[in-house]
Design an enzyme around this catalytic site. Sequence first.
Site, mmCIF file in Angstrom:
data_model
loop_
_atom_site.group_PDB
_atom_site.id
_atom_site.type_symbol
_atom_site.label_atom_id
_atom_site.label_comp_id
_atom_site.label_asym_id
_atom_site.label_seq_id
_atom_site.Cartn_x
_atom_site.Cartn_y
_atom_site.Cartn_z
ATOM 1 N N ASP A 71 5.512 7.617 39.241
ATOM 2 C CA ASP A 71 6.958 7.536 39.407
ATOM 3 C C ASP A 71 7.308 6.808 40.698
ATOM 4 O OD1 ASP A 71 9.842 8.403 38.908
ATOM 5 O OD2 ASP A 71 9.436 9.212 40.911
ATOM 6 N N TYR B 139 12.433 3.526 47.447
ATOM 7 C CA TYR B 139 11.237 3.923 48.189
ATOM 8 C C TYR B 139 10.685 2.743 48.992
ATOM 9 C CZ TYR B 139 11.227 7.943 44.968
ATOM 10 O OH TYR B 139 11.568 9.056 44.233
ATOM 11 N N LYS C 228 13.888 3.910 38.737
ATOM 12 C CA LYS C 228 15.228 4.486 38.802
ATOM 13 C C LYS C 228 16.297 3.415 38.992
ATOM 14 C CE LYS C 228 13.114 8.618 40.757
ATOM 15 N NZ LYS C 228 11.800 8.077 41.185
ATOM 16 N N ALA D 240 3.383 23.508 51.783
ATOM 17 C CA ALA D 240 2.080 22.876 52.024
ATOM 18 C C ALA D 240 1.677 22.964 53.481
ATOM 19 C CB ALA D 240 2.116 21.412 51.588
#
Length: 337
Positions: free
Chosen positions: A54, A59, A85, A243
């Site tokens: 994806d 980005y 997107k 995380a």
Amino acid sequence: MQVNDPRMLPRSGIALSSLGLGCAQLGGLYEAVGDAEARAIVDAAWDLGIRYFDTAPYYGYTLSEHRLGAALRERPRDSFVVSTKVGRLMRPDAGVRPGESGWAQPLPLRPHFDYSYDGVMRSHQDSLQRLGMDRVDILYVHDIGRVTHGERHEHYWQQLTQGGGFRAVTQLRDEGSVGAIGLGVNEWEVVADAIDACDIDCALLAGRYTLLEQAALAPLLDRCAQRGIGIVIGGPFNSGILAGTRKFNYEDAPADIIARVEAIAAVCARVGVPLQAAALQFPMAHPAVVSCIPGAQNPAQLRQNAEWFAQPLPAALWQALIEQGLVDRNAPTPPAA
């Protein structure tokens, strides 16, 4: 649970690997990633059996799309699934600086929101050129929502509903240019609104159905399961706090969130389970969920994610989390190892 177990988007017949790769890091999210390292991440994902990738124009200000396309171009096109997107057009701007919007080394292009028919069509064509592909499998409307846009939300929502944005993605699907359409967002409420406004196939929901929060369970995920709308889980670590970092929703985590994560971590520790393994596996139990797509800064981090994803977990973990009120008792939990 195996990384490459395929799960089907019910409406489209597209099969996604149960563990996918979120490619924001290929665009240098928070930390710079070189071309060689980006290629190594994609190659490592492929070696692990990951076949769903994806990305988005946003980005790295198109850097992720360029890098992902270059890394996948030599692979047989029918052997992987790519989503990107629409919702932003990227325009040249020499004033873009390192670190802008969290991108360590963005390309000199600035995003401009545009959810109109023409904007969606232009964004889709631009993405195909950057990826070097003749099609994408899934096309998401990116970052629509009241929290994201504030007082401008109604303006952008009208671009989608009255200005032809939803009509554009539907047309692209109907003519076979994309295989499935949906939303890629951080807000579950706007997905619920979109289901009533457009015949979507799926949604990429980042950070809103996780081990930490399940508010979207009955209002959205159960409804999606009933209607055959697939859910892809983005942000399974809630921006990092599950995380081991102190980040939540891309910002420093508030005290109540830190306390809740510490309580979840304590339960995991008592039964000898890594918190990260529980975070990656929990959302996969819901029948609407088809894939989980954490990102990775390097191949080693990616391989660690894959190990956590496949690690057997005891039923006692989920029972303890439910008993302590840390997980919604109505949420489906993974089967016992």
